[in-house]
Write an enzyme that holds these catalytic residues in place. Structure first.
Site, PDB file in Angstrom:
ATOM      1  N   ARG A  24      77.812 -38.818  -5.050  1.00 18.41           N
ATOM      2  CA  ARG A  24      78.279 -38.041  -6.433  1.00 18.41           C
ATOM      3  C   ARG A  24      79.608 -37.463  -5.998  1.00 18.41           C
ATOM      4  NH1 ARG A  24      74.071 -34.478  -9.976  1.00 18.41           N
ATOM      5  NH2 ARG A  24      73.283 -36.581 -10.326  1.00 18.41           N
ATOM      6  N   HIS A  51      77.897 -42.704 -14.754  1.00 17.76           N
ATOM      7  CA  HIS A  51      76.593 -42.439 -14.484  1.00 17.76           C
ATOM      8  C   HIS A  51      75.363 -43.587 -14.209  1.00 17.76           C
ATOM      9  CE1 HIS A  51      74.098 -39.721 -12.743  1.00 17.76           C
ATOM     10  NE2 HIS A  51      73.696 -38.735 -13.701  1.00 17.76           N
ATOM     11  N   GLN A  54      71.570 -42.890 -13.675  1.00 18.42           N
ATOM     12  CA  GLN A  54      70.946 -42.521 -14.803  1.00 18.42           C
ATOM     13  C   GLN A  54      70.688 -43.601 -15.910  1.00 18.42           C
ATOM     14  OE1 GLN A  54      70.164 -39.237 -15.418  1.00 18.42           O
ATOM     15  NE2 GLN A  54      68.800 -40.172 -17.143  1.00 18.42           N
ATOM     16  N   ASP A 146      73.939 -35.337 -24.288  1.00 19.36           N
ATOM     17  CA  ASP A 146      74.218 -34.552 -22.927  1.00 19.36           C
ATOM     18  C   ASP A 146      74.907 -33.251 -23.127  1.00 19.36           C
ATOM     19  OD1 ASP A 146      74.517 -34.361 -20.099  1.00 19.36           O
ATOM     20  OD2 ASP A 146      75.948 -35.710 -20.009  1.00 19.36           O
ATOM     21  N   CYS A 186      69.763 -36.368 -20.007  1.00 22.21           N
ATOM     22  CA  CYS A 186      69.954 -36.710 -18.795  1.00 22.21           C
ATOM     23  C   CYS A 186      69.439 -35.724 -17.721  1.00 22.21           C
ATOM     24  CB  CYS A 186      71.170 -37.444 -18.179  1.00 22.21           C
ATOM     25  SG  CYS A 186      72.590 -36.440 -18.552  1.00 22.21           S
ATOM     26  N   ARG A 214      64.126 -41.670 -13.010  1.00 23.39           N
ATOM     27  CA  ARG A 214      65.091 -41.542 -11.983  1.00 23.39           C
ATOM     28  C   ARG A 214      64.415 -42.071 -10.654  1.00 23.39           C
ATOM     29  NH1 ARG A 214      69.983 -38.851 -12.743  1.00 23.39           N
ATOM     30  NH2 ARG A 214      70.365 -40.092 -10.589  1.00 23.39           N
TER      31      ARG A 214
HETATM   32  N1  NVA Z   1      77.895 -35.238 -17.966  1.00 23.25           N
HETATM   33  C1  NVA Z   1      77.291 -34.435 -17.022  1.00 23.25           C
HETATM   34  C2  NVA Z   1      76.057 -35.106 -16.398  1.00 23.25           C
HETATM   35  C3  NVA Z   1      75.437 -34.391 -15.302  1.00 23.25           C
HETATM   36  C4  NVA Z   1      74.223 -35.043 -14.655  1.00 23.25           C
HETATM   37  C5  NVA Z   1      78.214 -33.993 -15.897  1.00 23.25           C
HETATM   38  O1  NVA Z   1      79.183 -34.755 -15.773  1.00 23.25           O
HETATM   39  O2  NVA Z   1      78.276 -32.733 -15.545  1.00 23.25           O
END
Ligand code: NVA
Length: 227
Positions: A24, A51, A54, A146, A186, A214
């Protein structure tokens, strides 16, 4: 990786230790660099641009609730961010229509949008990006949102809260979609910002099926790469 070692060295060292890396990262290029030099699978667990894991879990959830993808429509409401980008790519691959409802300056990444449109063209499905909520939500089967402030955007918080307020997923906004539409997110979600409690905790919400998926989708990713 914060100590300044070249990513290529980290990739080569980890390749001697483990069978795969799930990373990540804030910068998408860092993941690409790691993958370039690693001798083992590198799985993106979230970047500023995509992502993908997800999106896999999301498609499993949609398959379970809607029985398939073709002829179905997903509407992403809010920020054209990493989650939105990956949904654009995966819905196009699966032949599902997708609309993005966002203020003009928060459109999805141009490069991803272009690529997704090419894929959608081959698979006979449509992608639209518009600031018009009614247009984007018309006949939609899935309403997805989101957070308004993603990692890296923290400095813009106050401006974003103002810009996205009309795009809050509440009961009125849900009424623009099909009455049978499901609501997805998400997670983590901020109730009272991008979604109201009555929607995320209401009967149309499938967010905890989505969260559980997930686990199952990522088991599939590991199986695919490590078998
Ligand atoms: N769009 C959010 C997703 C978190 C799972 C971020 O990048 O912080």
């Amino acid at each position: 990786m914060g100590r300044g070692e070249p990513i290529s060295d980290t990739a080569k060292v980890l390749s001697r230790f483990v069978d795969g890396i799930m990373i990540r990262a804030i910068k998408h290029e860092d993941v690409e660099e790691l993958a370039k030099y690693a001798e083992i699978p590198v799985i993106s667990g979230l970047t500023n641009v995509e992502h993908p894991c997800q999106a896999l879990a999301d498609m499993l959830t949609i398959k379970e609730h809607l029985n398939g993808f073709e002829g179905r429509k997903l509407t992403f409401v809010g920020d054209g961010n990493n989650v939105c980008n990956s949904l654009l790519l995966i819905t196009a691959m699966l032949g599902m229509n997708m609309s993005v409802a966002c203020p003009d300056k928060y459109s999805p990444y141009a490069e991803i949008l272009e690529k997704a449109k090419e894929i959608a063209n081959e698979n006979n499905c449509e992608i639209t990006v518009t600031a018009d909520l009614a247009e984007a939500l018309k006949d939609t089967d899935v309403v997805y949102t989101d957070v308004w402030v993603s990692m890296g955007d923290e400095k813009e918080e106050a401006q974003r809260e103002k810009d996205f307020l009309p795009y809050q997923v509440n009961k009125d906004l849900m009424s623009l979609a099909k009455p049978t539409a499901i609501f997805m997110h998400c997670l983590p979600a901020i109730r009272g910002q991008e979604v109201t409690a009555e929607v995320i905790d209401g009967p149309q919400s499938v967010v905890f099926d989505e969260a559980e998926n997930r686990l199952h989708a990522q088991k599939a990713v590991l199986y695919y790469y490590l078998k």
